[in-house]
Design an enzyme around this catalytic site. Structure first.
Site, PDB file in Angstrom:
ATOM      1  N   THR A   1      -8.435  -2.750  -4.931  1.00 38.96           N
ATOM      2  CA  THR A   1      -8.766  -3.314  -3.627  1.00 38.96           C
ATOM      3  C   THR A   1     -10.263  -3.561  -3.467  1.00 38.96           C
ATOM      4  OG1 THR A   1      -6.887  -2.126  -2.678  1.00 38.96           O
ATOM      5  CG2 THR A   1      -8.527  -2.959  -1.146  1.00 38.96           C
ATOM      6  N   GLU A   2     -10.572  -4.701  -2.878  1.00 34.69           N
ATOM      7  CA  GLU A   2     -11.956  -5.063  -2.582  1.00 34.69           C
ATOM      8  C   GLU A   2     -12.100  -5.340  -1.090  1.00 34.69           C
ATOM      9  OE1 GLU A   2     -13.192  -8.290  -5.063  1.00 34.69           O
ATOM     10  OE2 GLU A   2     -12.799  -7.195  -6.927  1.00 34.69           O
TER      11      GLU A   2
ATOM     12  N   ILE B   1     -10.741   3.383  -2.509  1.00 34.51           N
ATOM     13  CA  ILE B   1     -10.325   3.892  -3.810  1.00 34.51           C
ATOM     14  C   ILE B   1     -10.056   5.397  -3.744  1.00 34.51           C
ATOM     15  CG2 ILE B   1     -10.871   4.044  -6.255  1.00 34.51           C
ATOM     16  CD1 ILE B   1     -10.513   1.157  -5.033  1.00 34.51           C
TER      17      ILE B   1
ATOM     18  N   GLU C   1       4.843   3.291  -8.932  1.00 30.54           N
ATOM     19  CA  GLU C   1       3.962   3.653  -7.828  1.00 30.54           C
ATOM     20  C   GLU C   1       4.736   3.628  -6.509  1.00 30.54           C
ATOM     21  OE1 GLU C   1      -0.090   2.065  -5.528  1.00 30.54           O
ATOM     22  OE2 GLU C   1       0.494   1.205  -7.452  1.00 30.54           O
ATOM     23  N   ARG C   2       5.520   2.590  -6.314  1.00 30.50           N
ATOM     24  CA  ARG C   2       6.262   2.464  -5.067  1.00 30.50           C
ATOM     25  C   ARG C   2       7.364   3.504  -4.951  1.00 30.50           C
ATOM     26  NH1 ARG C   2       5.520  -4.058  -5.668  1.00 30.50           N
ATOM     27  NH2 ARG C   2       3.454  -4.046  -4.667  1.00 30.50           N
TER      28      ARG C   2
ATOM     29  N   GLN D   1      21.853  16.647  25.803  1.00 25.39           N
ATOM     30  CA  GLN D   1      22.549  15.638  25.003  1.00 25.39           C
ATOM     31  C   GLN D   1      21.581  14.648  24.352  1.00 25.39           C
ATOM     32  OE1 GLN D   1      24.904  12.354  26.790  1.00 25.39           O
ATOM     33  NE2 GLN D   1      26.650  13.258  25.707  1.00 25.39           N
TER      34      GLN D   1
ATOM     35  N   GLY E   1       6.771  17.451  22.484  1.00 22.65           N
ATOM     36  CA  GLY E   1       6.005  17.367  23.724  1.00 22.65           C
ATOM     37  C   GLY E   1       4.513  17.500  23.471  1.00 22.65           C
TER      38      GLY E   1
ATOM     39  N   GLY F   1       0.019   0.881  -1.743  1.00 25.28           N
ATOM     40  CA  GLY F   1       1.078   0.607  -2.709  1.00 25.28           C
ATOM     41  C   GLY F   1       1.809  -0.690  -2.427  1.00 25.28           C
ATOM     42  N   GLY F   2       1.272  -1.482  -1.514  1.00 22.71           N
ATOM     43  CA  GLY F   2       1.943  -2.704  -1.067  1.00 22.71           C
ATOM     44  C   GLY F   2       2.498  -2.491   0.324  1.00 22.71           C
TER      45      GLY F   2
END
Length: 380
Positions: free
Chosen positions: A127-128, A158, A243-244, A280, A340, A364-365
């Site tokens: 990534t940049e 990174i 990776e995913r 409930q 809460g 990872g996308g």
């Protein structure tokens, strides 16, 4: 439902991981969160325990276990312990395969022993500032100078960026090649011109050092080219499925653990003179989350088994990543609500899980990229 994918060996390994976490990680995690970085001692302890380089061949100091189910156990237990900042999965499951499948024999002998002992901590820099999921936008470039490359550019977000001794950098080596003109260059600690910027201040996973990296005329030996010249795109696509899967496994494990915590909480917490569990609406909330987790678990376990057999494809890995991480996000939000005001207090695990887990649908996308991959496979 009893899970069917693990053997006694996997169960024994799970106990080893739990013991390691209780001794070497949990007691120190608060300090690491405050420091913004995990201690190197913990990495070396993980190496001594045999938790690093699970799939690395034994001849290079690894465990020689190509069965991905061991990695799944590791991811599940670190998630349940609430210690996502110790990026052992990044090291093992994301970076490890690049080194074991692409490195030359000389590179393996140079890098893998330290990788397995924890002496060499790793990172991958894709990534940049102006390029995330779109690899064609990468500007970091390497100029061929005969026996070496001259690398210039910058990366951001990174993971392990501060600690890393070895960084796999995605760089443009053929300017006109677009996404197919990229190569993987290994930059090592101490190379002249390789500098680290800030340890970035994130909303969660504070102990995970996430940094900016700068490359100013870094001389990278030709011997540090990893894989094929201009082959980074194919190499990256090959390894993204694992990776995913690693991210998806952490996602479902987190959702299940949050449900477990919250189920116990609503049984004990009272409102209007009776436990929350008697209302409930609360029962419906728990029932919905339990069902979603059970269905997701069945799919994830099938994906884990398929990946261990080498049959999982990129589309189903994308489905797993999208669904499990979005479920994690929904469950974290609903469980916090059921706690809460206490759910907003960082001393409660649900609050930390809510913050730490938010990145899951992004790295990872992103979820949107996962849907695009799935959609293209179905519609062309």
């Amino acid at each position: 439902m009893k899970r069917q994918i693990f053997t006694e060996d996997h169960d024994a390994f799970r106990e080893t991981v739990r013991t390691f976490l209780a001794k070497e990680v949990t007691p120190h995690y608060e300090k690491w969160e405050k420091d913004g970085i995990v201690s190197r001692d913990a990495w070396r302890a993980a190496g001594r325990q045999g938790l690093l380089g699970l799939a690395v061949p034994e001849e290079y100091g690894g465990g020689g276990a190509t069965d991905f189910r061991y990695s799944a156990v590791l991811a599940e237990e670190f998630t349940r312990a609430g210690t996502p900042g110790f990026a052992i999965g990044l090291h093992n499951d994301i970076i490890g395969p690049y080194l074991t499948s692409l490195a030359t024999e000389e590179q393996k002998r140079r890098w893998l022993p330290g990788f397995c002992t924890g002496e060499t901590i790793t990172a991958i820099a894709m990534t940049e500032p102006g390029a995330g999921s779109d690899l064609q936008g990468i500007r970091t470039a390497a100029e061929d100078r005969g026996d070496h490359w001259i690398l210039n550019g910058s990366k951001t977000f990174i993971s392990n960026g501060i600690l890393a001794d070895l960084v796999i950098v995605v760089a443009k080596t053929t300017p006109e090649g677009g996404a197919h003109g990229l190569s993987l260059l290994v930059v090592e600690r101490g190379m002249a011109g390789f500098e680290r910027g800030r340890n970035l201040d994130k909303i969660g996973q504070k102990s995970q050092d996430t940094a900016e990296l700068f490359f100013n005329d870094v001389r990278v030996p030709k011997e540090n080219l990893l894989g094929e010249l201009n082959g980074a795109f194919v190499h990256l696509m090959t390894n993204l499925a694992q990776e995913r899967m690693a991210i998806a496994i952490a996602g479902i494990a987190a959702a299940e653990h949050l449900l477990e915590i919250t189920t116990g909480y609503v049984k004990e917490r009272e409102a209007f003179g009776r436990p929350l569990a008697k209302l409930q609406h609360i029962r419906f909330e728990i029932a919905e989350m339990a069902t979603e987790c059970a269905v997701t678990r069945a799919f994830l376990d099938r994906c884990i088994a398929d990946h261990s057999d080498g049959t999982l494809d990129a589309v189903h890995a994308s489905m797993a990543k999208w669904w499990a991480t979005e479920l994690q996000k929904r469950v974290a939000d609903r469980c916090l609500q059921l706690h809460g005001g206490y759910g907003y207090m960082t001393e409660y695990p649900v609050a930390r899980a809510f913050i730490d887990g938010r990145i899951q649908t992004i790295y990872g996308g992103t979820t949107e990229i996962m849907k695009e991959i799935i959609g293209r496979s179905l519609l062309g």
